[in-house]
Design an enzyme around this catalytic site. Structure first.
Site, PDB file in Angstrom:
ATOM      1  N   TYR A 146     -15.178  15.212   5.267  1.00  0.00           N
ATOM      2  CA  TYR A 146     -14.159  14.463   4.536  1.00  0.00           C
ATOM      3  C   TYR A 146     -13.638  13.330   5.407  1.00  0.00           C
ATOM      4  CZ  TYR A 146      -9.712  13.225   2.386  1.00  0.00           C
ATOM      5  OH  TYR A 146      -8.669  12.527   1.838  1.00  0.00           O
TER       6      TYR A 146
ATOM      7  N   ASP B 299      -0.276   6.339   7.918  1.00  0.00           N
ATOM      8  CA  ASP B 299      -0.889   6.261   6.597  1.00  0.00           C
ATOM      9  C   ASP B 299       0.116   5.687   5.600  1.00  0.00           C
ATOM     10  OD1 ASP B 299      -2.499   6.550   4.399  1.00  0.00           O
ATOM     11  OD2 ASP B 299      -2.323   8.723   4.268  1.00  0.00           O
TER      12      ASP B 299
ATOM     13  N   ASP C 250     -11.735   9.179   1.177  1.00  0.00           N
ATOM     14  CA  ASP C 250     -10.481   8.767   0.568  1.00  0.00           C
ATOM     15  C   ASP C 250     -10.610   7.296   0.161  1.00  0.00           C
ATOM     16  OD1 ASP C 250      -7.824   8.259  -0.063  1.00  0.00           O
ATOM     17  OD2 ASP C 250      -7.013   9.129   1.771  1.00  0.00           O
TER      18      ASP C 250
ATOM     19  N   ASP D 119      -7.795   5.856  -1.429  1.00  0.00           N
ATOM     20  CA  ASP D 119      -6.406   5.493  -1.706  1.00  0.00           C
ATOM     21  C   ASP D 119      -6.222   5.165  -3.191  1.00  0.00           C
ATOM     22  OD1 ASP D 119      -5.615   6.004   0.857  1.00  0.00           O
ATOM     23  OD2 ASP D 119      -5.405   3.936   1.470  1.00  0.00           O
TER      24      ASP D 119
ATOM     25  N   HIS E 192     -12.143  10.031  -3.730  1.00  0.00           N
ATOM     26  CA  HIS E 192     -11.006  10.308  -4.603  1.00  0.00           C
ATOM     27  C   HIS E 192     -10.111   9.085  -4.693  1.00  0.00           C
ATOM     28  CE1 HIS E 192      -8.050  10.986  -1.320  1.00  0.00           C
ATOM     29  NE2 HIS E 192      -8.923  11.785  -0.732  1.00  0.00           N
TER      30      HIS E 192
ATOM     31  N   GLU F 122      -6.293   7.785  -6.414  1.00  0.00           N
ATOM     32  CA  GLU F 122      -5.016   8.416  -6.739  1.00  0.00           C
ATOM     33  C   GLU F 122      -4.125   7.551  -7.621  1.00  0.00           C
ATOM     34  OE1 GLU F 122      -2.445   7.343  -2.764  1.00  0.00           O
ATOM     35  OE2 GLU F 122      -4.330   8.458  -2.553  1.00  0.00           O
TER      36      GLU F 122
ATOM     37  N   CYS G 105       1.003   8.719   2.872  1.00  0.00           N
ATOM     38  CA  CYS G 105       0.375  10.037   2.942  1.00  0.00           C
ATOM     39  C   CYS G 105       0.973  10.943   1.870  1.00  0.00           C
ATOM     40  CB  CYS G 105       0.581  10.639   4.325  1.00  0.00           C
ATOM     41  SG  CYS G 105       0.132  12.385   4.456  1.00  0.00           S
TER      42      CYS G 105
ATOM     43  N   ARG H  54      -7.239  12.047  -8.276  1.00  0.00           N
ATOM     44  CA  ARG H  54      -6.143  12.677  -7.518  1.00  0.00           C
ATOM     45  C   ARG H  54      -4.800  12.249  -8.093  1.00  0.00           C
ATOM     46  NH1 ARG H  54      -4.645  11.596  -1.074  1.00  0.00           N
ATOM     47  NH2 ARG H  54      -2.418  11.304  -1.431  1.00  0.00           N
TER      48      ARG H  54
ATOM     49  N   GLU I 226      -2.434  16.862  -5.338  1.00  0.00           N
ATOM     50  CA  GLU I 226      -1.910  16.779  -3.980  1.00  0.00           C
ATOM     51  C   GLU I 226      -0.582  17.497  -3.869  1.00  0.00           C
ATOM     52  OE1 GLU I 226      -2.401  16.792  -0.979  1.00  0.00           O
ATOM     53  OE2 GLU I 226      -2.698  14.713  -0.330  1.00  0.00           O
TER      54      GLU I 226
ATOM     55  N   ASN J 262      -6.028  20.208  -0.791  1.00  0.00           N
ATOM     56  CA  ASN J 262      -5.917  19.588   0.528  1.00  0.00           C
ATOM     57  C   ASN J 262      -4.931  20.381   1.378  1.00  0.00           C
ATOM     58  OD1 ASN J 262      -5.901  17.776   2.684  1.00  0.00           O
ATOM     59  ND2 ASN J 262      -4.459  16.373   1.694  1.00  0.00           N
TER      60      ASN J 262
END
Length: 342
Positions: free
Chosen positions: A84, A99, A127, A129, A154, A156, A164, A203, A233, A256
């Site tokens: 990942y 982040d 990721d 974002d 993913h 989001e 984050c 996500r 998440e 996660n």
């Protein structure tokens, strides 16, 4: 543009030639990507296809978070068969920054190209974002990631100035904007020549902002829009994870786990028992690295030598972890003599 036709307007539009059940009206369906097509046969050398096979077959997919080439090498050496690429870890390792939406698509793609080249058959989930912009940029993110060898990503529903997922103060976009991102990713994937198996993971960070009911609703809509996997998440308990899995079945669910974060420190066996299909440990590499490097630097400052922190690892032993033997073997097989003695 290829891909649009898979968002059905009628129930008959998405029935496969083999007679698969047609999708509900308005729901994405691609017969080629039906999980039943990935249940049998040897594991593919194509990382995206391999990830789909892992998702279609028994067992949880365990993907440790990696932040650079060293952590990726160590993860593969430990026997992990999926990696990942954490956005937080990538931002920290490449930029030395938190982040907070500081890293760009180019930063993430550069990291992915390097990581995916180390063992091209090992699937890397990356990721992405928020997709780094509007639908066109989301589509570009998919194509750039796929070209880099990433198996899946993913995307989001946070605002562009994201953070984050385990920090407080998150804000999310509307349902429709989130679904626009998912649809753009799916359309871009389906437009890749030759038919890509690239995995799209939807996500949501809305559980901490709008509640679990809204989070599950968003993921159901993302699944209808074509997301292959659902990622909630910050799920805060065993019961909530189990209820999420049940609500989204048969869609695979990703969880996660970050030590000290919002989600309890589930083991991968515990997560599997709760029904999760993928578990990622986003910061396992970079947090361990901070502790190890801090200790090494403090030891060097105190003692004036790195003898203790090296723990007996000489340069050749270090380079062997980085693939030294493979490089020497390639050179020799090609007729080279430069590395006969190292």
């Amino acid at each position: 543009m290829p891909g649009f036709e898979l968002f059905s307007k009628t129930e008959t539009a998405t029935a496969s030639a083999e007679g698969s059940q047609p999708a509900r009206e308005g729901v994405y369906y691609n017969a080629r990507l039906d999980p039943k097509n990935f249940m049998d046969g040897p594991l593919s050398t194509n990382p995206a296809t391999r990830l789909r096979q892992m998702l279609a077959r028994p067992g949880i997919v365990v993907a440790p978070g990696i932040c650079d080439g060293i952590s990726a090498r160590c993860a593969v050496e430990a026997g992990f068969d999926c990696l990942y690429q954490s956005g937080a870890a990538t931002t920290a390792s490449r930029m030395g920054q938190p982040d907070l939406a500081i890293a760009t698509l180019n930063d993430f793609v550069g990291a992915a190209q390097m990581v995916c080249s180390l063992n091209p058959t090992v699937p890397v989930i990356a990721d992405a974002d928020t997709g780094f912009g509007g639908p066109a940029m989301v589509g570009r993110t998919v194509t750039q990631y796929a070209k880099s060898g990433v198996a899946g990503m993913h995307i989001e529903d946070q605002v562009q100035t994201k953070r984050c997922g385990h920090l407080m103060g998150k804000q999310v976009v509307s349902r429709e904007e989130f679904l626009t991102r998912i649809r753009a990713a799916v359309i871009a994937r389906d437009a890749i020549p030759g038919g890509s198996d690239f995995v799209i993971i939807g996500r949501t960070d809305s559980a901490q902002v709008l509640g679990m009911e809204e989070a599950i609703t968003r993921l159901k809509l993302a699944a209808d829009a074509g997301a292959d996997v659902c990622f909630i998440e910050g799920v805060k308990s065993k019961d909530l994870l189990e209820s999420t899995v049940a609500a989204l079945a048969p869609k695979p669910v990703l969880v996660n786990v970050i030590s000290g974060g919002l989600t309890p420190p589930f083991t991968y066996k515990e997560a599997e028992a709760m029904g999760a299909k993928i578990i990622i440990f986003s910061l396992v590499s970079c947090v361990a690295m901070v502790h190890a490097v801090r200790a090494a630097m403090q030891s060097l400052k105190k003692t004036g030598t790195d003898f203790v922190s090296a723990q007996g690892m000489d340069p050749k032993s270090f380079f062997e972890v980085m693939g030294l033997k493979e490089v020497i073997d390639l050179d020799a097989r090609a007729g080279g003599t430069a590395f006969e003695v190292v």
